[in-house]
Enzyme design. Structure first.
Site, mmCIF file in Angstrom:
data_model
loop_
_atom_site.group_PDB
_atom_site.id
_atom_site.type_symbol
_atom_site.label_atom_id
_atom_site.label_comp_id
_atom_site.label_asym_id
_atom_site.label_seq_id
_atom_site.Cartn_x
_atom_site.Cartn_y
_atom_site.Cartn_z
ATOM 1 N N HIS A 171 -129.487 -7.075 -49.858
ATOM 2 C CA HIS A 171 -131.170 -7.392 -49.392
ATOM 3 C C HIS A 171 -131.741 -6.324 -48.963
ATOM 4 O O HIS A 171 -133.356 -6.172 -49.169
ATOM 5 C CB HIS A 171 -131.031 -9.220 -48.819
ATOM 6 C CG HIS A 171 -130.308 -9.683 -49.891
ATOM 7 N ND1 HIS A 171 -130.275 -11.366 -48.776
ATOM 8 C CD2 HIS A 171 -130.138 -9.750 -50.535
ATOM 9 C CE1 HIS A 171 -130.095 -12.015 -50.408
ATOM 10 N NE2 HIS A 171 -129.017 -11.436 -51.159
ATOM 11 N N SER A 203 -130.485 -10.479 -56.227
ATOM 12 C CA SER A 203 -131.519 -10.840 -54.780
ATOM 13 C C SER A 203 -132.200 -9.087 -54.283
ATOM 14 O O SER A 203 -133.092 -9.140 -54.162
ATOM 15 C CB SER A 203 -129.985 -10.953 -53.789
ATOM 16 O OG SER A 203 -130.123 -12.008 -54.734
#
Length: 292
Positions: free
Chosen positions: A236, A190
């Site tokens: 992230h 991610s």
């Protein structure tokens, strides 16, 4: 009666001297057999002249300076997807569970991003954790996003710089986790995918296309990262920041420092990538040194 005049020797192909031919290249004039000739706008050119013409023709390049090709296969994107799937398959085989693959997998335990373990010397976790996934849904979501955005980014940046942006995004996510989520167990592509979201947004701005759809997508994903438990918010955000800065270094920095030739522009981009990579590693090292 006049004696018969001897006939002139037959021409032979310049590249295949055992093949008589009545043909010749309309560019250089050398005799050539049909295998060595290629159709041209005027007559036929031999393969040597065709190659020389291709070398002298200036290559078309993208906005980042990469060589443009309509038929280019995004090998890096496909290879990254294959590697993620392979690592996931290994963890599934070790854990004997398709959905709970993190339990009972020695590879998962050895590679998951755990800041105290990195501080103790397990540096491979900062990259290896980016190829692990918590369950099939986690893998499929990340690989779908990588497939959608990765192919276009690879075409614009070129394979080497695209791979560099991907890895720098992974490092940026790991650096943010080392600083701000020191007791977490983080895994997944991610961080790199968020970095690619930032990268394609920068590319759209550089190409003077509307980036609103990507900005909305990034906003939604950041909101989800804030809202749902169990999601690595800092991984992230770190990946997003690193990928965005890396692509800015490729697409905009050469113009900002007035690199006047394509070669200097590419050099500036590579220097920016190297600087960001070292900066991420430095943050990881300093954060690890500060851990008890």
């Amino acid at each position: 009666m006049n004696p018969q005049q001897p006939s002139p020797p037959a021409q032979v192909c310049a590249r295949h001297t055992d093949r008589p031919t009545g043909l010749s290249c309309t560019r250089c004039g050398r005799p050539a057999c049909p295998e060595c000739l290629r159709p041209a706008s005027v007559g036929q050119h031999c393969v040597d002249c065709v190659r020389a013409d291709q070398r002298s023709t200036q290559k078309v390049r993208t906005a980042s300076g990469a060589v443009a090709s309509r038929n280019s296969v995004p090998f890096v994107t496909y290879s990254l997807i294959a590697l993620n799937v392979l690592v996931y398959a290994i963890t599934v085989a070790q854990s004997r569970s398709l959905m709970a693959n993190e339990g009972g997998s020695s590879l998962f335990v050895d590679w998951v991003m755990y800041p105290p373990a990195v501080a103790a010397g397990d540096w491979f976790r900062v990259i290896g954790s980016g190829f692990l996934h918590y369950g099939l849904i986690h893998l499929l979501l990340n690989m779908f996003a990588l497939y959608i955005v990765g192919r276009d980014i690879e075409m614009v940046l070129g394979r080497v710089r695209y791979l560099a942006v991907y890895l720098i995004s992974l490092l940026g996510g790991s650096a943010a986790v080392m600083l701000l989520a020191q007791n977490s167990l983080t895994a997944g592509a991610s961080g790199a995918v968020y970095g690619l979201f930032g990268a394609i947004t920068v590319i759209l701005i550089r190409l003077r296309q509307n980036p609103n759809s990507m900005l909305i997508l990034i906003g939604i994903n950041v909101f989800i990262s804030f809202s749902l438990p169990g999601i690595s918010l800092w991984g992230h955000l770190g990946g997003l920041a690193a990928g965005t800065l890396a692509t800015l270094g490729i697409m905009f920095l050469p113009a900002w420092v007035r690199a006047r030739t394509p070669e200097r522009a590419r050099l500036v981009g590579f220097i920016a990538l190297a600087a960001l990579g070292f900066a991420a590693l430095a943050v990881i090292a300093l954060a690890g040194a500060a851990l008890p």
